[in-house]
Design a protein around this motif. Structure first.
Motif, PDB file in Angstrom:
ATOM      1  N   GLU A   1       5.652  43.862 -12.419  1.00 17.75           N
ATOM      2  CA  GLU A   1       6.449  42.647 -14.087  1.00 17.75           C
ATOM      3  C   GLU A   1       7.766  43.216 -13.240  1.00 17.75           C
TER       4      GLU A   1
ATOM      5  N   LYS B   1       8.455  38.301 -13.920  1.00 12.23           N
ATOM      6  CA  LYS B   1       6.770  38.671 -13.649  1.00 12.23           C
ATOM      7  C   LYS B   1       7.162  37.745 -11.964  1.00 12.23           C
TER       8      LYS B   1
ATOM      9  N   LYS C   1      10.246  36.280 -17.683  1.00  8.39           N
ATOM     10  CA  LYS C   1       8.978  36.333 -19.032  1.00  8.39           C
ATOM     11  C   LYS C   1       9.540  35.543 -20.479  1.00  8.39           C
TER      12      LYS C   1
END
Length: 164
Positions: A4, A9, A64
């Motif tokens: 991350e 991600k 994300k």
């Protein structure tokens, strides 16, 4: 590879990534310095490999906030068959926003800390000035130039601080 960053991600490529992978390999802008869009038959073979284990070296990049597929990144054996290479392809709508630098930085850190690599290279066409700037911004330095695929390529390198 499951990582991350602040905005992304990075996770192992999965079968559900097929549509995004197809977009990356067929996008003329993405493929401008990579030999052009890939024929559909070859893409199908590449996509079929998504079901195979990859030893944590290939990842889908997901933004994300939106959950959007924005591209792919990998660590794989370079053409020289000696060094490991970081490679990345992001969809054009995500360019110029710092995602490339964020993702490549994270993958280099992963390569040194988790894969225990001493050196990572990246190869890009000299004409791809945006990619050259990105590689330099993550601490990679020009190491050499080669002619490959009918174009001048620059090989960048970065060394693990623990091994220099």
């Amino acid at each position: 590879m499951n990582l991350e960053t602040n905005r992304c991600k990075l996770r192992t490529l999965k079968a559900c990534d097929r549509q995004g992978v197809l977009r990356v390999y067929q996008d003329e802008q993405v493929r401008r310095y990579l030999g052009g869009p890939v024929e559909e038959a070859l893409i199908k073979r590449l996509i079929k490999r998504l079901d195979e284990p990859d030893e944590g070296r290939f990842a889908t990049v997901i933004e994300k906030r939106t959950g959007s597929f924005i591209g792919m990144v990998s660590i794989a054996l370079h053409h020289d068959q000696i060094n490991e290479e970081v490679s990345y392809q992001l969809l054009p709508e995500w360019w110029g926003k710092g995602y490339g630098k964020e993702v490549v930085s994270a993958v280099l850190q992963y390569a040194f800390q988790n894969l225990h690599l001493k050196k990572v290279v990246a190869e890009t066409q000299a004409a791809n000035t945006r990619s050259c700037r990105l590689l330099e911004s993550v601490g990679m330095n020009k190491e050499t130039a080669v002619d490959r695929f009918g174009e001048k390529q620059i090989i960048y390198a970065i060394y693990n601080n623990d091994h220099t």
